[in-house]
Scaffold this active site. Structure first.
Site, PDB file in Angstrom:
ATOM      1  N   GLU A  73      -5.624  30.138  87.426  1.00 48.12           N
ATOM      2  CA  GLU A  73      -6.030  31.373  88.116  1.00 48.12           C
ATOM      3  C   GLU A  73      -7.079  32.125  87.300  1.00 48.12           C
ATOM      4  O   GLU A  73      -6.866  32.439  86.119  1.00 48.12           O
ATOM      5  CB  GLU A  73      -4.803  32.270  88.377  1.00 48.12           C
ATOM      6  CG  GLU A  73      -5.204  33.572  89.072  1.00 48.12           C
ATOM      7  CD  GLU A  73      -4.069  34.319  89.761  1.00 48.12           C
ATOM      8  OE1 GLU A  73      -2.940  33.783  89.808  1.00 48.12           O
ATOM      9  OE2 GLU A  73      -4.329  35.433  90.250  1.00 48.12           O
ATOM     10  N   ASP A 132       8.101  30.410  94.107  1.00 49.19           N
ATOM     11  CA  ASP A 132       7.723  31.041  92.841  1.00 49.19           C
ATOM     12  C   ASP A 132       8.960  31.632  92.161  1.00 49.19           C
ATOM     13  O   ASP A 132       9.787  32.278  92.825  1.00 49.19           O
ATOM     14  CB  ASP A 132       6.772  32.210  93.150  1.00 49.19           C
ATOM     15  CG  ASP A 132       5.488  32.145  92.367  1.00 49.19           C
ATOM     16  OD1 ASP A 132       5.391  31.337  91.420  1.00 49.19           O
ATOM     17  OD2 ASP A 132       4.572  32.908  92.709  1.00 49.19           O
ATOM     18  N   ASP A 187       5.271  34.928  94.543  1.00 49.55           N
ATOM     19  CA  ASP A 187       5.840  36.255  94.301  1.00 49.55           C
ATOM     20  C   ASP A 187       4.824  37.333  94.684  1.00 49.55           C
ATOM     21  O   ASP A 187       5.114  38.528  94.635  1.00 49.55           O
ATOM     22  CB  ASP A 187       6.350  36.411  92.857  1.00 49.55           C
ATOM     23  CG  ASP A 187       5.277  36.222  91.814  1.00 49.55           C
ATOM     24  OD1 ASP A 187       4.144  35.833  92.169  1.00 49.55           O
ATOM     25  OD2 ASP A 187       5.567  36.469  90.617  1.00 49.55           O
TER      26      ASP A 187
HETATM   27  O1  KIV Z   1       2.121  34.462  93.973  1.00 45.30           O
HETATM   28  C1  KIV Z   1       1.118  33.847  94.407  1.00 45.30           C
HETATM   29  O2  KIV Z   1       0.719  33.979  95.567  1.00 45.30           O
HETATM   30  C2  KIV Z   1       0.438  32.959  93.484  1.00 45.30           C
HETATM   31  C3  KIV Z   1      -0.843  32.326  93.935  1.00 45.30           C
HETATM   32  C4  KIV Z   1      -1.944  33.306  93.987  1.00 45.30           C
HETATM   33  C5  KIV Z   1      -1.208  31.151  93.108  1.00 45.30           C
HETATM   34  O3  KIV Z   1       0.881  32.749  92.404  1.00 45.30           O
END
Ligand code: KIV
Length: 265
Positions: free
Chosen positions: A179, A84, A45
């Site tokens: 993270e 995501d 996302d």
């Molecule tokens: O949205 C994203 O790119 C992420 C990564 C940084 C793990 O969640």
């Protein structure tokens, strides 16, 4: 080489093989990352701030995620594609989370979903994995919680992080993103879990690493978080190419005979 699957990603941990994951949001970049051999492509996302210019990930919709993931899937032959789940697509109720996860897999062609949260999301992860949709967890700094955290802050509460990591594993997730957590805590979590940990700003001991592809390519200007390594600086190359184009057009040097068509050829 065949398509990588969730069980193969899990096995990489027991073999001690490091897992690589990069984000992608469109067909050409996804194709290049796949050709390079990355094991997982995440349609994050982060598409909101990185591609759409949103201030954070909160405005991203299910429709936007599906649109970008379809584009990514069209460019990928081997990597596992993970989509995501955006803010408010899984937080309201377990039923809604399950419905949205199902829709996102069905319409996008991705093979797994990722969602943020630990112990607080245990029931949601369980409900989604129970209908055989693989879930990647995401704990530590969870960007969808930006307003609660008061910004993007390193997460240092060891007990909470361990509790979240165990909750995600017990709920049935096949892997978990860590993270911005201290390296020592990421190492402890990685040793304790049987599922792979994939770190971003979480140090060397994770089972894998993930970066936002625009960070790796040097496309985000002066934005340089400590955990990012820029493997190339494409920004200045793009500016140079655009400047060369502008100059050549203004001076009548482009197009040249090899770029034009004629009535008779
Ligand atoms: O949205 C994203 O790119 C992420 C990564 C940084 C793990 O969640």
């Amino acid at each position: 080489m065949g398509k990588l699957t969730v069980p193969e990603i899990i096995k990489m941990k027991s073999r001690g093989e490091k897992i690589t994951m990069l984000t992608a949001y469109d067909t050409p970049i996804a194709r290049l990352l796949d050709e390079a051999g990355v094991e997982i492509i995440l349609v994050g996302d982060s598409v909101g701030p990185v591609i759409a210019g949103y201030p954070n990930t909160l405005p991203v919709t299910v429709e936007e995620m599906i649109y970008h993931t379809k584009a990514v899937v069209r460019g990928v032959k081997r990597a596992l594609v993970v989509i995501d789940m955006p803010f408010m697509s899984y937080q309201v109720s377990v039923e809604e989370a399950r419905r949205n996860a199902g829709r996102m897999i069905k319409e996008s062609g991705a093979e797994a979903v990722k969602l943020e949260g630990g112990a607080n999301m245990k029931e949601v992860i369980k409900a989604i994995t129970e209908i055989d949709i693989p879930v990647m967890g995401h704990i530590g700094l969870t960007p969808q919680s930006i307003h609660r955290m008061g910004g993007y802050k390193i997460q240092r509460q060891r007990e909470k992080l361990l509790e979240d990591a165990h909750a995600v594993e017990e709920a049935g997730a096949f892997s978990v993103v860590l993270e911005c957590v201290p390296e020592e805590i990421a190492e402890e979590i990685t040793q304790r879990l049987s599922i792979p940990t994939i770190g971003i700003g979480a140090g060397i001991h994770c089972d894998g690493q993930v970066l936002v592809v625009h960070d790796l390519l040097g496309l985000l200007g002066d934005f340089r978080p400590r955990f990012v390594k820029r493997y190339v600086e494409l920004g200045p190359l793009i500016v140079k190419a655009a400047k060369d184009f502008i100059r050549e057009v203004k001076e009548g040097d482009f197009p040249t005979p090899e770029h034009v068509f004629h009535l008779e050829e």
